[in-house]
Design a protein around this motif. Sequence first.
Motif, PDB file in Angstrom:
ATOM      1  N   GLU A   1      45.391  18.424   4.171  1.00  0.00           N
ATOM      2  CA  GLU A   1      44.821  19.547   3.418  1.00  0.00           C
ATOM      3  C   GLU A   1      45.030  19.471   1.852  1.00  0.00           C
ATOM      4  O   GLU A   1      44.030  19.573   1.337  1.00  0.00           O
ATOM      5  CB  GLU A   1      45.560  20.679   3.928  1.00  0.00           C
ATOM      6  CG  GLU A   1      44.865  22.189   3.492  1.00  0.00           C
ATOM      7  CD  GLU A   1      43.229  22.301   3.850  1.00  0.00           C
ATOM      8  OE1 GLU A   1      42.452  22.996   3.062  1.00  0.00           O
ATOM      9  OE2 GLU A   1      42.968  21.640   4.984  1.00  0.00           O
TER      10      GLU A   1
ATOM     11  N   TYR B   1      52.035  16.678   8.663  1.00  0.00           N
ATOM     12  CA  TYR B   1      50.938  15.485   8.434  1.00  0.00           C
ATOM     13  C   TYR B   1      49.545  16.539   8.139  1.00  0.00           C
ATOM     14  O   TYR B   1      48.520  16.274   7.327  1.00  0.00           O
ATOM     15  CB  TYR B   1      50.907  14.997   9.932  1.00  0.00           C
ATOM     16  CG  TYR B   1      49.697  13.648   9.647  1.00  0.00           C
ATOM     17  CD1 TYR B   1      50.522  12.540   9.244  1.00  0.00           C
ATOM     18  CD2 TYR B   1      48.404  13.744  10.176  1.00  0.00           C
ATOM     19  CE1 TYR B   1      49.523  11.413   8.963  1.00  0.00           C
ATOM     20  CE2 TYR B   1      47.708  12.666  10.115  1.00  0.00           C
ATOM     21  CZ  TYR B   1      48.077  11.461   9.624  1.00  0.00           C
ATOM     22  OH  TYR B   1      47.395  10.312   9.498  1.00  0.00           O
ATOM     23  N   SER B   2      49.345  17.809   9.030  1.00  0.00           N
ATOM     24  CA  SER B   2      48.236  18.577   8.755  1.00  0.00           C
ATOM     25  C   SER B   2      48.284  19.205   7.167  1.00  0.00           C
ATOM     26  O   SER B   2      47.254  19.008   6.452  1.00  0.00           O
ATOM     27  CB  SER B   2      48.295  19.542   9.707  1.00  0.00           C
ATOM     28  OG  SER B   2      48.117  19.229  10.788  1.00  0.00           O
TER      29      SER B   2
ATOM     30  N   ALA C   1      41.392  19.701   8.456  1.00  0.00           N
ATOM     31  CA  ALA C   1      42.835  18.914   8.598  1.00  0.00           C
ATOM     32  C   ALA C   1      43.195  18.890   9.820  1.00  0.00           C
ATOM     33  O   ALA C   1      43.906  17.956  10.224  1.00  0.00           O
ATOM     34  CB  ALA C   1      43.716  19.449   7.453  1.00  0.00           C
ATOM     35  N   PHE C   2      43.442  20.123  10.485  1.00  0.00           N
ATOM     36  CA  PHE C   2      43.795  20.021  11.921  1.00  0.00           C
ATOM     37  C   PHE C   2      43.249  19.084  12.686  1.00  0.00           C
ATOM     38  O   PHE C   2      43.558  18.227  13.477  1.00  0.00           O
ATOM     39  CB  PHE C   2      43.918  21.489  12.727  1.00  0.00           C
ATOM     40  CG  PHE C   2      44.904  22.436  11.922  1.00  0.00           C
ATOM     41  CD1 PHE C   2      46.002  21.705  11.455  1.00  0.00           C
ATOM     42  CD2 PHE C   2      44.754  23.752  11.862  1.00  0.00           C
ATOM     43  CE1 PHE C   2      46.936  22.744  10.728  1.00  0.00           C
ATOM     44  CE2 PHE C   2      45.726  24.463  11.536  1.00  0.00           C
ATOM     45  CZ  PHE C   2      47.016  23.943  10.848  1.00  0.00           C
TER      46      PHE C   2
ATOM     47  N   MET D   1      48.608  19.845  18.301  1.00  0.00           N
ATOM     48  CA  MET D   1      47.451  20.049  17.392  1.00  0.00           C
ATOM     49  C   MET D   1      46.303  20.734  18.200  1.00  0.00           C
ATOM     50  O   MET D   1      45.549  21.621  17.952  1.00  0.00           O
ATOM     51  CB  MET D   1      46.945  18.728  16.875  1.00  0.00           C
ATOM     52  CG  MET D   1      47.631  17.982  15.628  1.00  0.00           C
ATOM     53  SD  MET D   1      48.121  19.380  14.529  1.00  0.00           S
ATOM     54  CE  MET D   1      46.554  19.911  13.931  1.00  0.00           C
TER      55      MET D   1
ATOM     56  N   TYR E   1      52.938  19.853  11.772  1.00  0.00           N
ATOM     57  CA  TYR E   1      52.837  20.650  10.497  1.00  0.00           C
ATOM     58  C   TYR E   1      52.626  19.814   9.299  1.00  0.00           C
ATOM     59  O   TYR E   1      51.757  20.017   8.559  1.00  0.00           O
ATOM     60  CB  TYR E   1      53.978  21.420  10.392  1.00  0.00           C
ATOM     61  CG  TYR E   1      54.208  22.384   9.120  1.00  0.00           C
ATOM     62  CD1 TYR E   1      53.644  23.187   8.992  1.00  0.00           C
ATOM     63  CD2 TYR E   1      55.146  21.924   8.145  1.00  0.00           C
ATOM     64  CE1 TYR E   1      53.830  23.881   7.693  1.00  0.00           C
ATOM     65  CE2 TYR E   1      55.302  22.357   6.891  1.00  0.00           C
ATOM     66  CZ  TYR E   1      54.299  23.544   6.519  1.00  0.00           C
ATOM     67  OH  TYR E   1      54.753  24.232   5.447  1.00  0.00           O
TER      68      TYR E   1
ATOM     69  N   THR F   1      44.042  15.468  12.075  1.00  0.00           N
ATOM     70  CA  THR F   1      45.278  15.097  12.638  1.00  0.00           C
ATOM     71  C   THR F   1      45.256  15.104  14.075  1.00  0.00           C
ATOM     72  O   THR F   1      45.819  14.020  14.755  1.00  0.00           O
ATOM     73  CB  THR F   1      46.308  16.149  12.263  1.00  0.00           C
ATOM     74  OG1 THR F   1      46.248  16.387  10.837  1.00  0.00           O
ATOM     75  CG2 THR F   1      47.734  15.829  12.681  1.00  0.00           C
TER      76      THR F   1
END
Length: 300
Positions: A232, A227-228, A171-172, A46, A225, A175
């Motif tokens: 979102e 989870y992010s 979102a990133f 991340m 990927y 995470t």
Amino acid sequence: MASRNDYFKLHFIVFLWGFTAILGKLVTIPAVEMILYRALLAAIGMCIVIAVTKGTFAVTRVELIKLLLIGAIVAIHWVAFFGSARVSNVSVSLVGFATNSLWAALLEPLFNRTRIKKFELLLGLVVIAGLYIIFSFDFHYKFGLLLGILAGFTSALFSVFNAKFVRSIPAFTITLYEMIGVFLTLALFLPVYKNTWAPDHTLHLVPSLTDFLYIAILAGVCSVYAYSVAVELMKKISVFMMQLSLNLEPLYGIAMAMIIFKDKEKMGINFYLGTLIILAAVALYPLLKRRYDHLYTEKK
């Protein structure tokens, strides 16, 4: 409003999460150590993604503490999910986890101070009935079932919290700090784990090259990927719809296991009946939600 592309993304990441069961079976080190490495690699991934996309690492101190605490919930979820299968069997774990949609139907209105929708509760119960038909399990595995239910509860819980944070934090970024929270939680838990549940009271912190490869895939694809994207999507898709779709995860996992491990066992009529029930519940949700919201608007 969610588009068709959003729902496609949702089911694609659910498909990827179904693959975690395959990777979890391929990894030979215990679940706690596996999750520890998964969280560490996911956090590193991340950081790279945020740097490349010129995102932001900035959060307030209060937000940081809250995100780390949500990460602790994610850690409990992962340990409960994988631990349930270890102390009982996969069927018990999946049936317990299937309660996530029911928990979401209860928790989302509670935290958002809205009315509980009866059709969401009903669909949650329908999904559980479908999975019960698919997976016959022995109730002697009480502890395993409780862990599975805990996995379902924590899944719904951190989804409700993330749905609030995603309105103000990328979102990133969410995470990243939650993966750090997972890592810190498990790192602090290791001494207790070693003296209680660890096999032979020994930590297995040196994975083989093959294990490391599988964990890296688990962290990069199924965590960074998927989870992010999931976080979102919470801007457009309700927590309950997220949790309801997650009930397809075991079905995808079983299908992939049959292909990868070439399982010769054929599925009985109960599998296809249960699958039909679950797919029907997932398909009906958008229709019922649209009609329910329309009727509610008319009454107002």
